[in-house]
Design a protein around this motif. Structure first.
Motif, short mmCIF file in Angstrom:
data_model
loop_
_atom_site.label_atom_id
_atom_site.label_comp_id
_atom_site.label_asym_id
_atom_site.label_seq_id
_atom_site.Cartn_x
_atom_site.Cartn_y
_atom_site.Cartn_z
N LEU A 99 0.29 -1.04 0.29
CA LEU A 99 -0.15 0.21 -0.25
C LEU A 99 0.52 1.20 0.08
CD1 LEU A 99 -2.54 -1.07 2.35
CD2 LEU A 99 -2.51 -1.61 0.07
N GLY A 100 1.73 1.37 -0.53
CA GLY A 100 2.55 2.22 -0.78
C GLY A 100 3.29 3.02 0.04
N GLN A 101 4.12 1.77 0.38
CA GLN A 101 4.72 2.13 2.54
C GLN A 101 6.86 1.91 1.99
OE1 GLN A 101 3.60 0.55 6.03
NE2 GLN A 101 2.54 -0.54 4.60
N GLN A 102 7.01 2.83 0.70
CA GLN A 102 8.17 3.01 1.04
C GLN A 102 9.11 2.83 1.46
OE1 GLN A 102 8.79 3.28 -3.02
NE2 GLN A 102 6.61 3.48 -3.27
N ASN A 103 9.15 2.65 3.04
CA ASN A 103 9.67 2.34 3.78
C ASN A 103 9.97 0.38 4.14
OD1 ASN A 103 7.32 2.72 4.80
ND2 ASN A 103 7.85 2.23 7.28
N LEU A 104 9.60 0.19 3.15
CA LEU A 104 9.55 -0.89 3.69
C LEU A 104 9.56 -1.89 2.07
CD1 LEU A 104 6.84 -1.55 5.79
CD2 LEU A 104 9.27 -1.77 7.08
N VAL A 105 9.84 -1.41 1.23
CA VAL A 105 10.19 -2.23 0.01
C VAL A 105 11.48 -2.62 -0.35
CG1 VAL A 105 10.33 -1.58 -2.44
CG2 VAL A 105 8.35 -0.99 -0.63
N GLU A 106 12.52 -2.24 0.45
CA GLU A 106 13.78 -2.60 0.49
C GLU A 106 14.17 -3.68 1.46
OE1 GLU A 106 15.84 -1.99 -1.84
OE2 GLU A 106 14.43 -0.12 -2.74
N ALA A 107 12.91 -3.56 2.49
CA ALA A 107 13.59 -5.25 3.23
C ALA A 107 14.05 -6.59 2.62
CB ALA A 107 11.85 -5.49 4.19
N SER A 108 14.74 -7.32 3.24
CA SER A 108 15.10 -8.83 2.86
C SER A 108 14.07 -9.94 2.82
CB SER A 108 16.69 -8.59 3.38
OG SER A 108 16.54 -9.14 4.84
N THR A 109 13.22 -9.16 3.61
CA THR A 109 12.91 -10.52 4.28
C THR A 109 11.11 -10.50 4.64
OG1 THR A 109 14.68 -12.07 4.46
CG2 THR A 109 12.67 -12.91 4.95
N PHE A 110 10.95 -11.13 4.19
CA PHE A 110 8.77 -10.93 4.70
C PHE A 110 8.13 -12.53 4.84
CE2 PHE A 110 9.86 -7.55 1.48
CZ PHE A 110 9.25 -6.79 1.72
N LEU A 111 8.31 -12.05 6.12
CA LEU A 111 6.81 -13.61 6.55
C LEU A 111 5.61 -13.14 7.16
CD1 LEU A 111 9.96 -13.99 7.69
CD2 LEU A 111 8.90 -15.46 9.98
N ALA A 112 4.90 -14.13 5.96
CA ALA A 112 3.52 -14.26 5.96
C ALA A 112 2.70 -14.96 6.64
CB ALA A 112 2.87 -14.21 3.77
N ILE A 113 2.24 -14.55 7.32
CA ILE A 113 1.22 -15.44 8.64
C ILE A 113 0.03 -15.29 7.95
CG2 ILE A 113 0.60 -15.65 10.92
CD1 ILE A 113 3.71 -13.62 11.27
N HIS A 114 -0.25 -16.65 7.51
CA HIS A 114 -2.01 -16.79 7.45
C HIS A 114 -2.71 -17.69 8.22
CE1 HIS A 114 0.10 -20.30 5.02
NE2 HIS A 114 0.93 -19.07 4.82
N GLY A 115 -4.01 -17.61 8.05
CA GLY A 115 -4.72 -18.81 8.35
C GLY A 115 -6.31 -18.97 8.11
N ALA A 116 -7.09 -20.03 8.15
CA ALA A 116 -8.56 -20.45 7.17
C ALA A 116 -8.81 -19.94 8.55
CB ALA A 116 -8.63 -22.10 7.57
N ILE A 117 -9.89 -18.68 7.85
CA ILE A 117 -11.22 -18.49 8.20
C ILE A 117 -12.61 -18.37 7.88
CG2 ILE A 117 -12.09 -16.10 8.51
CD1 ILE A 117 -9.55 -16.24 9.60
N ALA A 118 -12.86 -19.27 8.55
CA ALA A 118 -14.27 -19.89 7.49
C ALA A 118 -15.38 -18.86 7.43
CB ALA A 118 -14.29 -20.24 7.80
#
Length: 396
Positions: free
Chosen positions: A294-313
């Motif tokens: 969403l345009g957060q340029q301060n984070l675009v250059e981060a080296s690693t992303f952990l996407a935390i996800h789960g099932a929502i019924a």
């Protein structure tokens, strides 16, 4: 006189009088109670010499409060971490001299929703997950409860537009002392006021899940030092070689599988993307990341992303289910495990509140909902917009 009618346009009576507390007095905190408060403050309170608190919070809202009850007593007090006071009914002062207490974590979703709109309810549950893990690490005990104090905590939460989301046992068996300035605030009634605007959101809040009993976490002692060292990075960049990153990511995943089941909430999935080979899948280019963040340029250059996800019924228009809320709390616990491992390993990390969940789910190749995103790298100078701005950057 202050106006009691909370309908209609703002009037002179609304603006002319500040809140006047109930008849009250102040006294010293008993020694055993001070040791109990010290443990809670270490877990979720401010650090010495800093306004920053031990647990992360979206927009620094800290949308919860802590209640305390002497073991086996049908009374509660409010632990005011900001002003370093515990508010109790002065007529019950004699009950506050024991060595065993129950603490209750009461969610205050309004504190997040006033900044982030309805999405703030998600942040409130993630933040509660952060706090529950910290409490488990600082004061976690074998499971025990006292029905009378649990009923009193539920009643208080209901009367203050809060939701009771967790509780546990804390004993005065530590040499740690509370930070200077703590007092017992004795009032004629236990009352921390809420505004009429906060009361208005009560009809928006879904039925809460059963509160989590905070467990002891055997073998998690190595994470406790992170409670004092943890911080959210402001902006992130990539280093050519980042020592410890591979092991840290693997450790976060291992600890999630080991410790989150103890809270009786679902263990989320974690998908890793990294610019470092062998850590995770290669992330998309920076243009994709700019849109997905969403345009957060301060984070675009981060080296690693952990996407935390789960099932929502229940992804339809019905009120958020108890199961979905517990899944979000589990995601918050996972996120805090990430923070604490990063603190231990000397890695810069931040939780990303504003992101496009559909894009990240597609990238992960999952039908789950992406609930939380952690970004790692080395810290660079910038400013987190949702903390500096009154409106945040991902409200709706």
């Amino acid at each position: 006189m202050p106006r009691t009618d909370t309908t209609g346009a703002i009037s002179w009576a609304d603006v002319s009088h500040p809140y006047l507390p109930a008849t009250s007095s102040f006294s010293a905190v008993p020694e055993a109670l001070e040791r109990v408060i010290a443990q809670i403050e270490f877990a979720v309170g401010a650090r010495p010499g800093s306004g920053k608190r031990a647990a992360p919070s979206a927009g620094a809202c800290y949308p919860y409060e802590i209640l305390l009850a002497p073991a086996g007593e049908p009374v509660i007090g409010v632990v005011d971490l900001a002003r370093r006071r515990i508010v109790i009914d002065g007529a019950e002062r004699h009950r506050w001299t024991g060595d065993a207490y129950t603490y209750f974590l009461v969610g205050r979703p309004w504190l997040s929703m006033r900044r982030y709109g309805r999405r703030g309810y998600l942040y409130h549950l993630l933040d509660v997950g952060h706090a529950l893990l910290n409490l488990a690490l600082s004061v976690g005990r074998d499971r025990a409860s006292w029905p009378d104090s649990l009923a009193a905590a539920r009643e208080y939460a209901l009367g203050h537009t809060g939701v009771l989301l967790g509780f546990g046992t804390v004993l005065a068996d530590t040499p740690r002392s509370a930070q200077p300035g703590w007092v017992v605030h004795e009032q004629s009634i236990v009352d921390i006021p809420v505004t009429d605007l906060e009361c208005m959101i009560a009809e928006l809040v879904p039925p809460p899940p059963a509160p989590v009993q905070v467990p002891a976490l055997p073998g998690a002692g190595s994470l406790a030092p992170g409670l004092g060292a943890r911080r959210s990075a402001i902006a992130l960049g990539t280093k050519a070689d980042q020592d410890g990153l591979t092991g840290a990511v693997a450790e976060i995943q291992r600890l999630c599988e080991r410790h989150i089941p103890a809270f009786d909430v679902p263990v989320p999935g974690i998908t890793v993307f990294s610019r470092h080979p062998g850590v995770g899948a290669e992330p998309p280019d920076r243009a994709w990341l700019a849109e997905a963040l969403l345009g957060q340029q301060n984070l675009v250059e981060a080296s690693t992303f952990l996407a935390i996800h789960g099932a929502i019924a229940d992804t339809g228009p019905a009120a958020l289910s108890e199961a979905a809320q517990r899944t979000l709390i589990g995601a918050g616990i996972a996120g805090e495990l990430g923070y604490l491992v990063a603190a231990r390993e000397g890695l810069a990390v931040t939780g990303v509140g504003g992101f496009d969940p559909g894009r990240w789910a597609e990238l992960c190749g999952t039908t789950d909902e992406v609930l939380f995103l952690l970004a790692f790298g080395y810290e660079t100078a910038s400013e987190k917009w949702d903390v500096a701005s009154t409106g945040g950057n991902h409200s709706r």
